[in-house]
Design a protein around this motif. Sequence first.
Motif, mmCIF file in Angstrom:
data_model
loop_
_atom_site.group_PDB
_atom_site.id
_atom_site.type_symbol
_atom_site.label_atom_id
_atom_site.label_comp_id
_atom_site.label_asym_id
_atom_site.label_seq_id
_atom_site.Cartn_x
_atom_site.Cartn_y
_atom_site.Cartn_z
ATOM 1 N N GLY A 1 0.852 -1.365 -0.045
ATOM 2 C CA GLY A 1 -0.034 -0.105 0.000
ATOM 3 C C GLY A 1 0.952 1.190 -0.010
ATOM 4 N N SER A 2 2.026 0.991 -0.411
ATOM 5 C CA SER A 2 2.927 2.443 -0.117
ATOM 6 C C SER A 2 3.148 3.104 -1.717
ATOM 7 C CB SER A 2 4.283 1.791 0.155
ATOM 8 O OG SER A 2 4.946 1.248 -0.392
ATOM 9 N N LYS B 1 -8.114 -8.535 2.584
ATOM 10 C CA LYS B 1 -8.043 -9.489 3.537
ATOM 11 C C LYS B 1 -6.527 -10.225 3.588
ATOM 12 C CE LYS B 1 -10.018 -14.103 4.830
ATOM 13 N NZ LYS B 1 -11.111 -15.168 4.243
ATOM 14 N N VAL B 2 -6.203 -10.313 2.370
ATOM 15 C CA VAL B 2 -4.994 -11.214 2.239
ATOM 16 C C VAL B 2 -3.674 -10.518 2.151
ATOM 17 C CG1 VAL B 2 -6.179 -13.179 1.266
ATOM 18 C CG2 VAL B 2 -4.980 -11.494 -0.230
ATOM 19 N N LEU B 3 -3.788 -8.994 1.886
ATOM 20 C CA LEU B 3 -2.495 -8.503 1.818
ATOM 21 C C LEU B 3 -2.204 -7.515 3.141
ATOM 22 C CD1 LEU B 3 -2.572 -6.598 -1.850
ATOM 23 C CD2 LEU B 3 -1.692 -8.789 -0.917
ATOM 24 N N PRO B 4 -3.021 -6.930 3.863
ATOM 25 C CA PRO B 4 -2.306 -6.306 5.093
ATOM 26 C C PRO B 4 -2.541 -7.054 6.195
ATOM 27 C CG PRO B 4 -4.818 -5.682 4.561
ATOM 28 C CD PRO B 4 -4.388 -6.668 3.513
ATOM 29 N N THR B 5 -1.633 -8.056 6.167
ATOM 30 C CA THR B 5 -1.456 -9.015 7.256
ATOM 31 C C THR B 5 -0.094 -9.577 7.482
ATOM 32 O OG1 THR B 5 -1.661 -10.930 5.535
ATOM 33 C CG2 THR B 5 -3.798 -10.371 6.598
ATOM 34 N N ASN B 6 0.193 -10.224 8.369
ATOM 35 C CA ASN B 6 1.572 -10.627 8.518
ATOM 36 C C ASN B 6 2.144 -11.351 7.619
ATOM 37 O OD1 ASN B 6 2.454 -9.725 11.351
ATOM 38 N ND2 ASN B 6 0.621 -10.687 11.972
ATOM 39 N N ILE B 7 3.165 -11.078 6.759
ATOM 40 C CA ILE B 7 3.526 -11.996 5.584
ATOM 41 C C ILE B 7 4.788 -12.893 6.218
ATOM 42 C CG2 ILE B 7 4.674 -12.137 3.540
ATOM 43 C CD1 ILE B 7 1.766 -11.125 3.404
ATOM 44 N N LEU B 8 4.508 -14.131 6.164
ATOM 45 C CA LEU B 8 5.538 -15.047 6.860
ATOM 46 C C LEU B 8 6.477 -15.949 5.846
ATOM 47 C CD1 LEU B 8 2.455 -16.615 9.050
ATOM 48 C CD2 LEU B 8 4.043 -14.835 9.550
ATOM 49 N N GLY B 9 7.460 -16.251 6.538
ATOM 50 C CA GLY B 9 8.469 -17.080 5.704
ATOM 51 C C GLY B 9 8.666 -18.499 6.182
ATOM 52 N N VAL C 1 -1.160 -14.455 15.617
ATOM 53 C CA VAL C 1 0.011 -14.075 14.609
ATOM 54 C C VAL C 1 -0.250 -15.428 13.740
ATOM 55 C CG1 VAL C 1 2.280 -13.737 13.665
ATOM 56 C CG2 VAL C 1 1.095 -12.430 15.803
ATOM 57 N N TYR C 2 0.091 -16.630 14.208
ATOM 58 C CA TYR C 2 0.188 -18.002 13.598
ATOM 59 C C TYR C 2 0.456 -19.051 14.489
ATOM 60 C CZ TYR C 2 1.404 -21.087 9.874
ATOM 61 O OH TYR C 2 1.581 -22.101 8.845
ATOM 62 N N ALA D 1 2.013 -6.892 9.794
ATOM 63 C CA ALA D 1 0.658 -6.380 9.397
ATOM 64 C C ALA D 1 0.688 -4.840 9.568
ATOM 65 C CB ALA D 1 -0.214 -7.103 10.027
ATOM 66 N N ALA D 2 1.269 -4.175 10.541
ATOM 67 C CA ALA D 2 1.428 -3.093 11.136
ATOM 68 C C ALA D 2 1.700 -1.974 10.007
ATOM 69 C CB ALA D 2 1.830 -2.854 12.570
ATOM 70 N N ASN D 3 2.846 -2.962 9.236
ATOM 71 C CA ASN D 3 3.686 -2.017 8.180
ATOM 72 C C ASN D 3 2.787 -2.096 6.673
ATOM 73 O OD1 ASN D 3 5.434 -1.048 10.036
ATOM 74 N ND2 ASN D 3 6.513 -2.878 9.813
#
Length: 550
Positions: free
Chosen positions: A80-81, A469-477, A503-504, A515-517
């Motif tokens: 979103g930047s 729903k799926v983008l502004p979340t914690n993206i995990l590795g 979180v998970y 997600a906050a970012n």
Amino acid sequence: MKHIIYSLLIGAAGLTLSSCDLDMTPETTLSDANYWNTEGDLRGACNRFYQQLGGSLGGFNHDYRSDELRGNSANGTSDGSRTVPNTSGDWTDPYWRIFISNNILEKGLKANVSESVRDRYFAEARFFRAFHYFELVKKYGDVPLLLKAVSDTGDPVLKMGRTPREEVIQQCIADLDFAAKNLPDIDHLDSWGHVSRSAALAMLVRVGLYEGTHKKYHHTEGGDYKAHLKVAIDAAEQMINVDKKHDLYPDFAKLFTFDGEGRQNKENVFVKIYGPNGAGTTTHNNSRTMENTAHVTRQTIDKFLYVDGLPREKSPLKVSPETSYDDIFVNRDPRLEKTVWKLGEDAYKGEYKPFAFGEAYNLKKGFMMSEWETQQKETVDKMIIRYAEVLISYAEALYEYNGSITDDQLDKTVNAIRQRAGMPAMLTNAFANANGLDMLEEIRRERAVEFVDECLRYDDIIRWKIAEKVLPTNILGLKFIAEETTRTRDEMVDRLTTGTDAVYNEPDVYILEFAANRRFDPAKDYLYPIPLYEISHSDGNVVQNPGWRE
């Protein structure tokens, strides 16, 4: 659009008539006075389309806009930047190529050829006009529909406003219908890699499904969503039940290597040609970029079913807690180990080790060691549309149109794809009902796992309207397991999950982005911002998309 035309009008013939034919008039001497006369002239003009077919549209491009992959840093679209650009190739490049289509369709009328020969090349031009307008609509919505080859920078058409989305899509459908009727079938192409009747039908499937579901979930004005879905269904049934020119390639892993090239692979529908193999003048760098930048997220890993046909949240076969990296592969859909590396496999510079090449799962699908060693000279061809997409799109369109799908239809689509992969569990209505599975979600899941890194996921989450729903979340590795990496827990602890549902629910999974970012504003982010240049040089007739500040 005006600055595109300035560039195009300088030596326009030379720009649009490039050919692979060695006996053609040199580009520096081309002009409308001595061109557009023969079939060879039309063929040479159309060859330009394939030279320009690269990048995100026809090349090896890792799409980081969705939740599927992550590069080495955050992506402006997915987090979103992004801001309003002054100019953008997302806008100008398609219009450049649309100009070439329009130029052929106008100038080619003077060629001394039969109507059937003319229509064959006009079909090529109309295919690519539709192809590029569809790309514009997906990003921007309403766009100026320009159907003439502008020859004067003062032409008022260059200041035209935006044409309603539905009108542009109807033009795409008309162009593709014409192409499907007049292009040769895939077994009678003059040159492998050129578009065929199959490519036109497959594009009708892609356009019809996209626009039908987009209208259904975004409630956009104009047109009936079911009418668009019917376009997809009819084109798919023509390919599957009538033409019967295609089939699934038997080996999923080899599908993306030299073994899967050419017409011998019946899954190929529309392909970007590189090479010649081993000594090509047209090359890419796919295997090299996979080493350090193509990172598969945990979200993508979790979409792969277990061999009992159940997802991670339902299957008793799940290994939890995971004590080894390879636990993700236990009892899993066989495509997973063909998509990302297993521990100790020969990858890149040696045995694969977690965190050695980034904090997410490194992409294996399509990797070729022989190509990795060439560096910038890879020549394996790129599938733009393959038959598996037609099958899964047909299944989705049927369900969206009817609200149901039969087991026979599932066998011809979803289950055929699973069988090719060696997945033992098949999808049936009874199985879905017995296990509380949503049939539409399972069809979507199949699409997601089959097409990892094939540039479909972002378009899918946009048309399904699930991006917020799926983008502004914690993206995990990756999951951190000390014994399997040289990294220390102390240096990573602030980015590891605790195993709580907040979180998970698996501990020590690395958080690539918090997600906050991340943010996705559904009021504006479903469309790209229109470049400022296009607005200012249209005298304000082209207006900005909602929510984007100029």
